[in-house]
Design an enzyme around this catalytic site. Structure first.
Site, PDB file in Angstrom:
ATOM      1  N   GLU A  49      27.223  13.776  20.619  1.00 50.99           N
ATOM      2  CA  GLU A  49      26.455  14.895  21.223  1.00 50.99           C
ATOM      3  C   GLU A  49      27.376  15.415  22.050  1.00 50.99           C
ATOM      4  O   GLU A  49      28.022  14.826  23.149  1.00 50.99           O
ATOM      5  CB  GLU A  49      25.398  14.218  21.919  1.00 50.99           C
ATOM      6  CG  GLU A  49      24.202  13.700  20.960  1.00 50.99           C
ATOM      7  CD  GLU A  49      23.295  12.899  21.785  1.00 50.99           C
ATOM      8  OE1 GLU A  49      23.160  12.995  22.766  1.00 50.99           O
ATOM      9  OE2 GLU A  49      22.670  12.186  21.091  1.00 50.99           O
ATOM     10  N   ASP A  60      19.767  14.591  34.542  1.00 50.30           N
ATOM     11  CA  ASP A  60      20.960  13.979  34.801  1.00 50.30           C
ATOM     12  C   ASP A  60      21.129  13.112  35.747  1.00 50.30           C
ATOM     13  O   ASP A  60      20.773  13.780  37.013  1.00 50.30           O
ATOM     14  CB  ASP A  60      22.102  14.820  34.326  1.00 50.30           C
ATOM     15  CG  ASP A  60      22.208  15.154  32.864  1.00 50.30           C
ATOM     16  OD1 ASP A  60      22.273  14.220  32.044  1.00 50.30           O
ATOM     17  OD2 ASP A  60      22.321  16.271  32.407  1.00 50.30           O
TER      18      ASP A  60
END
Lengths: 271, 401
Positions: A49, A60
């Site tokens: 990814e 995140d």
């Protein structure tokens, strides 16, 4: 069938668990990506990814936030990422999923982005701030022949919704292990186990677990409850060390090999 | 084209104001947004909830706020008569408390024990810490590290009120990063935490419910002016950062086609300098903090840092309903510079004995220009969104009095 769909089908037919590795494009250096992809592919990652850095990454944790900030300061942008993937594709056939927040894609032009990503050899997308309801409005940008969007489910997703998401997702379901942001954690939460067990009951598509995986032991245990695992922050953390680059790259390779061995051990029927 | 009948009914079921709004969030927040929306749609028709909120607004915050005729300001400018909607007279000194009270009652109704909020200048943080204290709920406020330095006194106020203030060190260390961090907290503690957002931004249903809680400003104003003048005003002016005081003022007037509305953005050092926060005047469409709206962004879709002398307007996004009202043409959006806003602080202080917040001063600076193009039989209402006590140090430095 796409490279990614073929890979998943083959691995699952062999009763093997998949290992995916997340890398932030443009990190630690602007041009690091091609070499890193080669290293993780050689060390046993089944697919990668590639994270598209964004200034405001709300899903995140600190490790990937920092890598995104550094990458943006290094000068990474979508055009460069697409060029670097074209470079990777000259020698490496590993399936690549682009993972990024919606806004940079919209700014590029969503249809152009999908076309250019397909052109350089991208096999799929993960867009953490795009839920199925909003995807419907944007669907014309993703024609049936193009790489598709893989959706996320989390432990608080109602099961009926998880099932609907699995029906919609292109190649796999991304199960977020805990309610929370990305970032390596120690151990496995009780809710994660219960969540993955209930997903197994309702989801017939391939599903991988990500967010918070760091040790090979945890990776193996979670792979036992799913079709594979995705590891991100733990890799970025190694790349963030102060050692010389060659040493860091070596550690990344060893770490991915360790994860791979732990998962291979499972496929013999341990789980 | 504006369509009064439908404009007032927006957003649609998906949370869209025309092309703007929506829910661009991680899947993990979806159950919480659905729970919030359901609770709100039920509460807003519930007589008990409505009367509780009304009581709090009245007996705790001090509403109804006055509509003050600014005689000397009017005379000084020589045009339309100018009226001030005195949101500065609310408890905690600004309109922010209207929304904070509405949302904390909702949180209480939903059984949430932990409140989180973001703050830029600290006004929303103070309002949230205030209502959390009043209702006995735990409160964590995220504030950009840069802002904690600029607004040290507000950090202390929040702590005094029993809140925990968390400095945010990521990104540009300002309001947008505080929102990012609040969203990350919510993603993590989604089951027991209520995110008390401070403006008409964020994913649906926030832009709708914050607007509804702030619409008390416009409802009161409209009624007060009608009672006093037996007519509607010609102009209504408010400052726009995220846009909560402006939408609260404008929304009840949307159907009154004779009323012209102007939202005033922070022009910072000037729109040509890239050091401003005029999202609607010079931004482009995109997705930030859960909504499709106008943004300050670069060619790669990275969000740019905003600049304004007023910390409360220093935000690179704007509420999606304002984006819609801009495109429909129903509301005009203008900007004034830092320097113009500072002069307006001085002007209102000297003519009316009211020191306005720097945010509010933007609306006043535009009004000063507008008044000169109007006649004495016309009327302008300015939303005096907050008082300037919090800004006295900045004003002192900038004006060199």
């Amino acid at each position: 069938m796409s490279r990614l769909a073929n890979l998943i089908r083959d691995r699952m037919a062999q009763r093997k668990k998949l290992l995916s590795v997340f890398l932030t494009a443009g990190y630690p250096e602007l041009e690091s990506l091609p070499q890193l992809v080669d290293i993780v592919a050689d060390s046993g990652a089944d697919f990668v990814e590639i994270g598209i850095p964004f200034s405001d990454p709300i899903a995140d944790g600190p490790v990937i936030q920092k890598s995104s900030q550094v990458a943006l300061a290094n000068g990474i942008d979508l055009r460069r990422i697409i060029e670097q993937i074209s470079e990777i594709r000259k020698t490496n056939d590993i399936p690549i999923v682009l993972m990024g927040y919606l806004n940079p894609m919209l700014r590029y032009g969503l249809r152009d982005f999908v076309t250019d990503a397909q052109g350089c050899g991208v096999d799929g997308f993960i867009i953490p701030d795009l839920i199925p309801e909003e995807y419907e409005r944007l669907q014309p940008a993703f024609p049936p022949s193009s790489p598709g969007v893989n959706f996320l489910v989390s432990p608080n997703t109602p099961l009926a919704r998880a099932k609907a998401i699995a029906d919609l997702t292109h190649d796999f379901v991304y199960c977020v292990s805990v309610t929370g942001v990305t970032g390596a954690r120690d151990g496995i939460a009780t809710e994660t186990v219960a969540f993955l067990q209930s997903i197994r009951q309702v989801v017939s598509r391939p599903y991988f677990v990500g967010f918070g995986i760091s040790s090979a032991q945890d990776a193996a245990r979670l792979a036992g409850l799913s079709d594979g695992v995705i590891v991100g922050s733990a890799i970025i953390r190694i790349l963030d060390r102060t050692e010389p680059m060659a040493a860091r790259l070596g550690t990344v390779g060893d770490y991915v090999s360790g994860l791979k061995s732990a998962l291979e051990g499972l496929s013999d029927g341990n789980c | 084209m504006p369509n009064p009948e439908t404009d007032i009914a927006l957003p649609d079921k998906s949370g869209y104001f025309g092309a703007f709004g929506g829910k661009f969030v991680p899947e993990v927040l979806l159950p919480a947004l659905a729970e919030l929306e359901a609770a709100y749609l039920e509460a807003r028709h519930d007589a008990d909830f409505k009367s509780k909120l009304e009581q709090e607004l009245k007996q705790y915050s001090g509403r109804t706020t006055p509509l003050t005729y600014a005689a000397r300001l009017t005379e000084h400018l020589g045009g339309a008569r100018i009226f001030l909607k005195r949101e500065d007279l609310n408890h905690t000194g600004a309109h922010k408390i209207n929304n904070a009270l509405g949302q904390i009652l909702l949180a209480q109704r939903m059984g949430k024990q932990r409140i989180i909020a973001e703050t830029g200048a600290g006004q929303h943080g103070v309002a949230t810490a205030t209502v959390a204290a009043r209702f006995g709920l735990n409160c964590v406020v995220y504030m950009g590290e840069e802002d904690t330095r600029r607004q040290e006194l507000n950090v202390f106020r929040m702590k005094l009120l029993g809140a925990e203030v968390v400095p945010v060190t990521g990104g540009s260390r300002t309001l947008k990063d505080a929102i990012n961090e609040a969203l990350r907290d919510w993603v993590t503690n989604v089951r027991d935490t209520f995110y008390l957002i401070g403006s008409v931004v964020g994913p649906h249903p926030y832009p709708m419910l914050v607007r509804d809680f702030q619409a008390v400003i416009g409802r009161e104003t409209r009624q007060q002016f009608l009672e006093r003048e037996s007519r509607l005003p010609d102009y209504v002016v408010a400052c726009v950062g995220g846009g909560s005081n402006a939408i609260g003022m404008f929304h009840p007037f949307l159907n009154d086609s004779v009323v012209q509305m102007i939202g005033v953005e922070a022009g910072g050092l000037g729109l040509q300098t890239n050091r401003h926060a005029a999202t609607l005047c010079s931004g482009t469409k995109g997705v930030l903090h859960g909504a499709m709206t106008y943004l300050l962004q670069d060619g790669d879709g990275q969000i740019q840092e905003a600049h304004s002398v007023s910390a409360g307007l220093d935000y690179p996004g704007v509420g999606p309903e304002h984006s819609y009202l801009k495109d429909s043409g129903r509301v005009a959006y203008q900007s004034v510079t830092d320097a113009e806003a500072l002069q307006a602080v001085k002007l209102l202080s000297e003519t009316e004995g009211i020191i306005p917040a720097l945010e509010t001063a933007h609306a006043l600076a535009f009004t000063a220009k507008l008044a000169q193009k109007t006649s004495q039989d016309q009327a302008i209402i300015v939303c005096l969104s907050g008082r300037g006590d919090k800004d006295v140090r900045v004003i002192q430095q900038e004006l060199n009095l």
